[in-house]
Design a protein around this motif. Structure first.
Motif, PDB file in Angstrom:
ATOM      1  N   THR A 192      -2.735   4.561  -1.948  1.00 48.30           N
ATOM      2  CA  THR A 192      -3.682   4.573  -0.835  1.00 48.30           C
ATOM      3  C   THR A 192      -3.652   5.884  -0.072  1.00 48.30           C
ATOM      4  OG1 THR A 192      -1.984   3.622   0.605  1.00 48.30           O
ATOM      5  CG2 THR A 192      -3.534   2.087  -0.376  1.00 48.30           C
TER       6      THR A 192
ATOM      7  N   TRP B 106      -7.364   2.043  -0.076  1.00 48.64           N
ATOM      8  CA  TRP B 106      -7.152   2.131  -1.522  1.00 48.64           C
ATOM      9  C   TRP B 106      -7.838   3.360  -2.121  1.00 48.64           C
ATOM     10  CZ3 TRP B 106     -10.082  -1.220  -5.601  1.00 48.64           C
ATOM     11  CH2 TRP B 106      -9.484  -1.059  -6.855  1.00 48.64           C
TER      12      TRP B 106
ATOM     13  N   HIS C  52       0.886  -1.164   0.000  1.00 52.20           N
ATOM     14  CA  HIS C  52       0.000   0.000   0.000  1.00 52.20           C
ATOM     15  C   HIS C  52       0.918   1.207   0.000  1.00 52.20           C
ATOM     16  CE1 HIS C  52      -4.175  -1.584   1.295  1.00 52.20           C
ATOM     17  NE2 HIS C  52      -3.660  -2.270   0.304  1.00 52.20           N
TER      18      HIS C  52
END
Ligand code: ADP
Ligand code: MG
Length: 704
Positions: A145, A128, A67
């Motif tokens: 993200t 996200w 992420h």
């Protein structure tokens, strides 16, 4: 090579083409709805997307995912997790679930939170941002993200940016509806950031502790040749640099980044890269990636890419021009004059919204670009000044003046609207883009905000800009909706009156002259009452002024606690940056510069006494004078070091971060300049072979 670009462009991005190719029609349609209209993604769809994304990434060599987020440190962060999970038969499976795609839980304790995160709750979570495509970097699938604390407070720059875009979308839609635009589904801002940078050789970089520790030279006498000949700007690109740019473009294109133009800049060794503009949150991700890849590719070429705002004193620094516009989902640019009276009235209203926003929130725009590094540029007769003003160009100015005074604008044919502006001239870029000294210039169909520093994340500037424009639009929409309820006649009257009043109230922010001129700063501050905050400590505390807190919380862009945390973090960042620079200077002066000067002084003294021993009549004026001068400078340097150390030691006594930042500005930075002045003078007298560092000439003209 060029012929292949269309084949590999975006090959490392899970973009719309990849989605279409790898998702079922149903999953694709529902993901598209999330991306385009912000519809919530259900877990079933997320699972299908995650599985497809994983297969796609693994087929391209990925073994891990991360992420990817933008904490408040200004760089990007990632924590890599493998796709592998043990399989029942003792082997491994490559797995990636919808849950893992949507939400991550990095240990947030080592990222700055400015007190937002209680120490017992170290965790934050990443969520996200499906509007920014996932991409592969090395062996890792990167998922863009947002990063928040468990209480929901934003710990990053992405979250407030998305909120500011949502705020502007909401208010712009209200305005568009009033003008009869029922089909527009959403309004987004777009940005094309022009990125400046320096390239120097790795060999020389390694020899300069100041560059390695702080990104800029803290010492260095001017080179005999600088930028005075203006022979570098748009000049022929040297082969080594051309090879670098070619590889950089290729890497960026694979990541779907539309790197478009590149050229030499004003200073020697300075260059610029501009991408084609895209939606602001994506442009922000892309710019962060671009900066990262610029440095990576440079290393492969034996070069170092300097993104600092002011790597060299006396030579132009590096900025980033934030080209910004507002467009509808069907692609209509709302900052572009139109064909019909209604379109033009609408254009003028959006234009006025920006003028009002920039004037009302000068301080927020200024502080959105404030860092220790950028303080060296703004107001230094090269970059825009620290005073925010707007340039509109002669044609548009004439239109606004005509509206304000009620005089018919000469370009007008027939007047259908009370506004008196039926047909607006097409503003050609040539006539509008002339003024390069304005901090905020209208360039035909977009605004160019030019105060950003080269290493700044563009998120901050765009958050403030979007929020401030949303605020203007909200005020307009409230007023116009009320008038519209009474009928079209009232709407037109209210519209005309509001545009006229905006021009009248805010025209002091419009300045078409030379922004680098000292006389302008005087006029701006003394006659026009515009704000002038030369340094970071001057402007940053204004983030917490009630007018600013009220606007940013009302627009839902920041909570009060988030603002307090940003102010603290930015000031801490400023204080730490300057302290590291000061410590580096002390270290360099004590352990390398002073010994070098002493060694050379000794050499001269020995030469003189050897000459005298040989023949007492021999002339030694040169040696004697140089030894005298160097001895004086040696003492000055030693004193400078001592005083700088004292100023640093005194910082520990300061109470809060604001007071500390004032002490840095008033006590530490001036001492750094004094120390530098004596060292730079010593450099000009000391033999080159004795000087411990590559000179400015070596650094600036070293890449061939
Ligand atoms: P310059 O400012 O050097 O004259 P350009 O005007 O061609 O160069 O473009 C500079 C940057 O502005 C580029 O990144 C370009 O993509 C971007 N740009 C052009 N049109 C828009 C727009 N409507 N919105 C946002 N950025 C834009
Ligand atoms: Mg430009």
């Amino acid at each position: 090579m060029m012929g292949m670009v269309s084949e590999y462009f975006g090959s490392m991005v899970f973009d719309d083409r990849a989605m279409k190719a790898n998702l079922s029609a149903k999953v694709y349609a529902s993901l598209r709805k999330t991306i385009d209209e912000g519809e919530k993604l259900d877990l079933g769809v997320a699972n299908a997307v995650a599985a497809a994304m994983k297969d796609w990434a693994v087929a391209r060599g990925a073994t891990h995912y991360t992420h990817w987020f933008q904490p408040l440190t200004g760089i990007t962060a990632e924590k890599h997790d493998g796709f592998i999970t043990p399989s029942p038969d003792g082997g491994v499976l490559m797995e990636f679930s919808g849950k893992e795609l949507i939400k991550g839980e990095p240990d947030a304790s080592s990222f700055p939170s400015g007190g937002l995160r209680a120490t017992f709750e170290a965790r934050g979570y990443t969520a996200w941002d499906p509007t920014s495509y996932a991409f592969i970097k090395g062996n890792t699938l990167c998922i863009p993200t947002a990063f928040c604390a468990y209480g929901g407070e934003a710990l990053d720059k992405k979250t407030p940016l998305l909120r500011s875009m949502a705020a502007l979308n909401k208010q712009a839609l209200r305005i568009l509806r009033l003008f009869g635009n029922d089909k527009v589904k959403c309004v987004r801002t777009s940005v094309g950031p022009e990125q400046e940078y320096f390239l120097i050789t790795k060999e020389m970089y390694d020899k300069r502790p100041d560059l390695r520790f702080t990104g800029r030279t803290l010492f260095g006498a001017s080179a005999p040749k600088g930028q005075e000949m203006d022979d570098h700007y748009f000049g022929a690109i040297k082969p080594k640099v051309a090879a670098y740019m070619e590889e950089l473009n290729e890497e960026l294109w694979r990541l779907g980044i539309l790197a478009k133009t590149e050229h030499n800049e004003v200073a020697p060794a300075q260059h610029e890269l501009a991408p084609i503009y895209t939606t602001t949150n994506i442009a922000t991700d892309h710019n962060q990636l671009t900066m990262e890849i610029m440095q990576k590719v440079a290393a492969r070429h034996g070069l170092v890419c300097l993104l600092h705002e002011k790597p060299f004193a006396g030579v132009n620094g590096s900025g980033k021009h934030n080209n910004w516009s507002i467009a509808t989902d069907s692609g209509a640019n709302l900052l572009s004059p139109g064909e019909t009276p209604y379109e033009n009235a609408q254009f003028l209203l959006f234009l006025c919204a920006v003028i009002k926003a920039v004037d009302d929130y000068q301080d927020l725009l200024r502080l959105s670009v404030a860092t220790a590094g950028n303080d060296h540029r703004l107001g230094a007769n090269e970059a825009p000044p620290a005073v925010v003003s707007m340039f509109l160009g002669d044609e548009l100015n004439a239109v606004l003046e005509a509206i304000e005074t009620g005089a018919p604008y000469e370009g007008t044919k027939k007047t259908k609207l009370k506004l008196g502006v039926d047909v607006l001239p097409k503003f050609s870029r040539d006539t509008t883009d002339r003024n390069r000294t304005s901090p905020f210039a209208f360039t035909g169909n977009k605004f160019e905000f030019r105060m950003l520093g080269s290493s700044n994340s563009i998120a901050c500037a765009n958050i403030m800009l979007n929020a401030a424009v949303a605020e203007s639009l909200e005020i307009y929409a409230d007023r116009l909706e009320g008038a519209m309820a009474k009928g079209a006649e009232d709407f037109e009257t209210a519209l005309h009156e509001m545009i006229r009043k905006t021009i009248q109230d805010h025209k002091h922010i419009i300045f078409n002259g030379n922004g680098y001129d000292d006389a302008w700063i005087k006029e701006a501050t003394e006659q026009r009452g515009l704000l002038n905050y030369p340094t970071t400590p001057d402007c940053m505390p204004h983030l917490l002024d009630s007018k600013n807190v009220n606007m940013l919380t009302r627009q839902g862009v920041y909570s009060k606690a988030e603002l307090k945390s940003r102010c603290d973090i930015m000031l801490e960042n400023y204080c730490k940056t300057v302290q590291i620079e000061a410590n580096t200077m002390v270290d360099m002066a004590k352990t390398e510069i002073l010994p070098a000067v002493e060694a050379y002084t000794l050499k001269l003294a020995q030469t003189a006494s050897a000459k005298k021993a040989l023949d007492a009549e021999l002339a030694c004026r040169y040696e004697t004078e140089a030894v005298r001068k160097l001895s004086t400078l040696t003492d000055e340097i030693a004193k400078g070091v001592e005083e700088l150390e004292c100023a640093l030691a005194a910082l520990h006594l300061e109470g809060d971060i604001i007071t500390e930042s004032y002490a840095i500005r008033d006590n530490v930075l001036p001492k750094m300049e004094e120390l530098r002045a004596s060292c730079d003078e010593a450099e000009t007298i000391t033999a080159k072979e004795y000087w411990p560092y590559p000179s400015y000439g070596d650094l600036l003209f070293g890449v061939r």
